[in-house]
Design a protein around this motif. Structure first.
Motif, PDB file in Angstrom:
ATOM      1  N   ARG A 187       0.831  -1.210   0.000  1.00 37.75           N
ATOM      2  CA  ARG A 187       0.000   0.000   0.000  1.00 37.75           C
ATOM      3  C   ARG A 187       0.864   1.259   0.000  1.00 37.75           C
ATOM      4  NH1 ARG A 187      -2.979  -1.602   3.681  1.00 37.75           N
ATOM      5  NH2 ARG A 187      -2.195  -0.504   5.514  1.00 37.75           N
ATOM      6  N   HIS A 188       1.971   1.218   0.731  1.00 42.32           N
ATOM      7  CA  HIS A 188       2.841   2.396   0.829  1.00 42.32           C
ATOM      8  C   HIS A 188       4.022   2.327  -0.140  1.00 42.32           C
ATOM      9  CE1 HIS A 188       0.983   4.376   4.346  1.00 42.32           C
ATOM     10  NE2 HIS A 188       0.629   3.146   4.682  1.00 42.32           N
ATOM     11  N   ARG A 189       4.014   1.324  -1.035  1.00 42.01           N
ATOM     12  CA  ARG A 189       5.043   1.177  -2.065  1.00 42.01           C
ATOM     13  C   ARG A 189       6.451   1.172  -1.467  1.00 42.01           C
ATOM     14  NH1 ARG A 189       4.856   5.632  -5.277  1.00 42.01           N
ATOM     15  NH2 ARG A 189       3.465   6.749  -3.855  1.00 42.01           N
ATOM     16  N   VAL A 190       6.604   0.433  -0.380  1.00 42.13           N
ATOM     17  CA  VAL A 190       7.886   0.348   0.324  1.00 42.13           C
ATOM     18  C   VAL A 190       8.933  -0.307  -0.578  1.00 42.13           C
ATOM     19  CG1 VAL A 190       9.066  -0.803   2.252  1.00 42.13           C
ATOM     20  CG2 VAL A 190       6.850   0.323   2.620  1.00 42.13           C
ATOM     21  N   GLU A 191      10.134   0.258  -0.551  1.00 44.41           N
ATOM     22  CA  GLU A 191      11.254  -0.269  -1.339  1.00 44.41           C
ATOM     23  C   GLU A 191      12.337  -0.907  -0.482  1.00 44.41           C
ATOM     24  OE1 GLU A 191      12.090   2.432  -5.006  1.00 44.41           O
ATOM     25  OE2 GLU A 191      11.510   3.753  -3.341  1.00 44.41           O
ATOM     26  N   VAL A 192      12.395  -0.543   0.790  1.00 40.37           N
ATOM     27  CA  VAL A 192      13.401  -1.110   1.683  1.00 40.37           C
ATOM     28  C   VAL A 192      12.880  -1.018   3.116  1.00 40.37           C
ATOM     29  CG1 VAL A 192      14.614   1.113   1.842  1.00 40.37           C
ATOM     30  CG2 VAL A 192      15.818  -1.002   2.432  1.00 40.37           C
ATOM     31  N   VAL A 193      13.195  -2.024   3.910  1.00 38.26           N
ATOM     32  CA  VAL A 193      12.801  -2.078   5.315  1.00 38.26           C
ATOM     33  C   VAL A 193      14.041  -1.854   6.172  1.00 38.26           C
ATOM     34  CG1 VAL A 193      11.795  -3.505   7.155  1.00 38.26           C
ATOM     35  CG2 VAL A 193      10.929  -3.689   4.802  1.00 38.26           C
ATOM     36  N   VAL A 194      13.908  -1.018   7.208  1.00 39.84           N
ATOM     37  CA  VAL A 194      14.988  -0.809   8.167  1.00 39.84           C
ATOM     38  C   VAL A 194      14.469  -1.189   9.548  1.00 39.84           C
ATOM     39  CG1 VAL A 194      16.604   0.818   9.199  1.00 39.84           C
ATOM     40  CG2 VAL A 194      15.943   1.082   6.800  1.00 39.84           C
ATOM     41  N   THR A 195      15.165  -2.101  10.208  1.00 39.08           N
ATOM     42  CA  THR A 195      14.701  -2.571  11.508  1.00 39.08           C
ATOM     43  C   THR A 195      15.872  -3.048  12.344  1.00 39.08           C
ATOM     44  OG1 THR A 195      13.039  -3.984  12.571  1.00 39.08           O
ATOM     45  CG2 THR A 195      14.327  -4.972  10.784  1.00 39.08           C
ATOM     46  N   LYS A 196      15.593  -3.299  13.604  1.00 38.93           N
ATOM     47  CA  LYS A 196      16.556  -3.938  14.490  1.00 38.93           C
ATOM     48  C   LYS A 196      16.288  -5.439  14.504  1.00 38.93           C
ATOM     49  CE  LYS A 196      16.900  -0.036  17.730  1.00 38.93           C
ATOM     50  NZ  LYS A 196      16.581   0.412  19.111  1.00 38.93           N
ATOM     51  N   ASN A 197      17.332  -6.211  14.722  1.00 36.27           N
ATOM     52  CA  ASN A 197      17.162  -7.651  14.857  1.00 36.27           C
ATOM     53  C   ASN A 197      16.708  -7.947  16.282  1.00 36.27           C
ATOM     54  OD1 ASN A 197      17.288 -10.440  14.995  1.00 36.27           O
ATOM     55  ND2 ASN A 197      19.072 -10.571  13.667  1.00 36.27           N
ATOM     56  N   SER A 198      15.414  -7.702  16.526  1.00 29.20           N
ATOM     57  CA  SER A 198      14.874  -7.837  17.872  1.00 29.20           C
ATOM     58  C   SER A 198      14.606  -9.277  18.262  1.00 29.20           C
ATOM     59  CB  SER A 198      13.578  -7.021  17.992  1.00 29.20           C
ATOM     60  OG  SER A 198      13.832  -5.659  17.762  1.00 29.20           O
ATOM     61  N   GLY A 199      14.501 -10.172  17.268  1.00 29.97           N
ATOM     62  CA  GLY A 199      14.185 -11.552  17.566  1.00 29.97           C
ATOM     63  C   GLY A 199      12.734 -11.706  17.990  1.00 29.97           C
ATOM     64  N   GLY A 200      12.336 -12.947  18.228  1.00 25.62           N
ATOM     65  CA  GLY A 200      10.976 -13.215  18.682  1.00 25.62           C
ATOM     66  C   GLY A 200       9.978 -13.260  17.552  1.00 25.62           C
ATOM     67  N   ALA A 201       8.749 -13.674  17.889  1.00 24.09           N
ATOM     68  CA  ALA A 201       7.711 -13.878  16.884  1.00 24.09           C
ATOM     69  C   ALA A 201       6.843 -12.649  16.653  1.00 24.09           C
ATOM     70  CB  ALA A 201       6.823 -15.057  17.302  1.00 24.09           C
ATOM     71  N   ALA A 202       6.752 -11.751  17.637  1.00 26.36           N
ATOM     72  CA  ALA A 202       5.762 -10.682  17.575  1.00 26.36           C
ATOM     73  C   ALA A 202       5.942  -9.751  16.385  1.00 26.36           C
ATOM     74  CB  ALA A 202       5.790  -9.875  18.875  1.00 26.36           C
ATOM     75  N   THR A 203       7.183  -9.486  15.987  1.00 25.30           N
ATOM     76  CA  THR A 203       7.426  -8.556  14.880  1.00 25.30           C
ATOM     77  C   THR A 203       8.153  -9.215  13.713  1.00 25.30           C
ATOM     78  OG1 THR A 203       9.482  -7.745  15.896  1.00 25.30           O
ATOM     79  CG2 THR A 203       7.456  -6.561  16.428  1.00 25.30           C
ATOM     80  N   TYR A 204       8.193 -10.538  13.716  1.00 27.43           N
ATOM     81  CA  TYR A 204       8.874 -11.240  12.625  1.00 27.43           C
ATOM     82  C   TYR A 204       8.086 -11.156  11.319  1.00 27.43           C
ATOM     83  CZ  TYR A 204      11.691 -14.865  10.330  1.00 27.43           C
ATOM     84  OH  TYR A 204      12.518 -15.548   9.482  1.00 27.43           O
TER      85      TYR A 204
END
Length: 253
Positions: A187-204
């Motif tokens: 929907r937002h035409r995302v081209e790249v994701v920036v995140t922390k390697n937080s681990g876990g299932a909630a934000t995977y």
């Protein structure tokens, strides 16, 4: 048994539920205070810091704490190191409840960096549509790259933390499933994701969605934690507490 639980994560909430209603434990949940409306716990909760490792050690002695569980976020590294130093000074057993980091899987296109600041140049000079999920407190680093269009998702409102011309903000708390994440990125035409390697299932879900859409991910590695006894889940942490309580009872403590 007097316990200090350093919380703020899904794993901490899981342990809170397991400790609730157990008269053999007297837990205190400690939260850093970075979230305005944290999930309530059914026992004593304190908000805010202790004043570094020395302040925490003083608190442990004063409260006669018998165990500490560090269930803070993998990127709350200063708290974890302070907890290790304080427990060593006060002679209190410490257990880290740490979720495993995500591992790069087939189909992932990861660019790993050591810090959030290091993620900024990894985006390149050409304008891109960036989905940014690194937490509100570290958004300011991306003001150095105002050419990008940013979609920012945080638990707390962004406010003026990222002064760039093209900014869309979302306020939401996980978990987030992969299908919804993929729909959001399309929907937002995302081209790249920036995140922390937080681990876990909630934000995977965002990692799965990026993989399915063939999007690159700039991912910040977890900092090196202190070397302490560690388990990966709330059940194992409860088993550890039960073992320490039983040992204390045998010693007559």
């Amino acid at each position: 048994m007097r316990i200090l639980l350093l919380g703020g994560t899904t794993e901490a909430s899981g342990l809170v539920r397991r400790l609730a209603g157990r008269p053999s434990f007297s837990p205190v949940l400690s939260l850093a205070g970075r979230t305005a409306a944290p999930v309530a716990a059914p026992f004593e909760t304190r908000i805010g810091g202790f004043g570094g490792a020395d302040g925490l050690a003083d608190w442990l002695r004063r409260e006669r704490a018998e165990a500490v569980i560090d269930a803070t976020h993998p990127f709350a590294n200063r708290i974890s190191h302070n907890a290790a130093a304080a427990c060593a000074a006060a002679g209190v057993p410490l257990l880290a409840l740490r979720r495993p980091a995500w591992a790069c899987a087939p189909g992932d296109c990861w660019h790993e960096v050591e810090t959030v600041a290091g993620a900024v140049p990894a985006l390149g000079d050409d304008p891109r549509r960036v989905f940014l999920t690194v937490g509100r407190l570290e958004l300011a680093a991306f003001a150095a790259a105002p050419q990008h269009a940013y979609l920012v998702r945080t638990i707390e409102p962004v406010g003026d933390a990222l002064p760039v011309p093209d900014l869309t903000t979302l306020t939401a708390r996980g978990p987030f499933d992969a299908e919804a994440e993929a729909a959001l990125m399309r929907r937002h035409r995302v081209e790249v994701v920036v995140t922390k390697n937080s681990g876990g299932a909630a934000t995977y879900g965002k990692i799965l969605a990026a993989r399915a859409l063939g999007l690159p991910v700039v991912i910040v590695r977890q900092p090196l934690p202190p070397a302490v006894a560690t388990v990966a889940g709330p059940d194992a942490a409860l088993d550890w507490l039960e073992a320490h309580r039983a040992a204390s009872t045998l010693r007559g403590v």
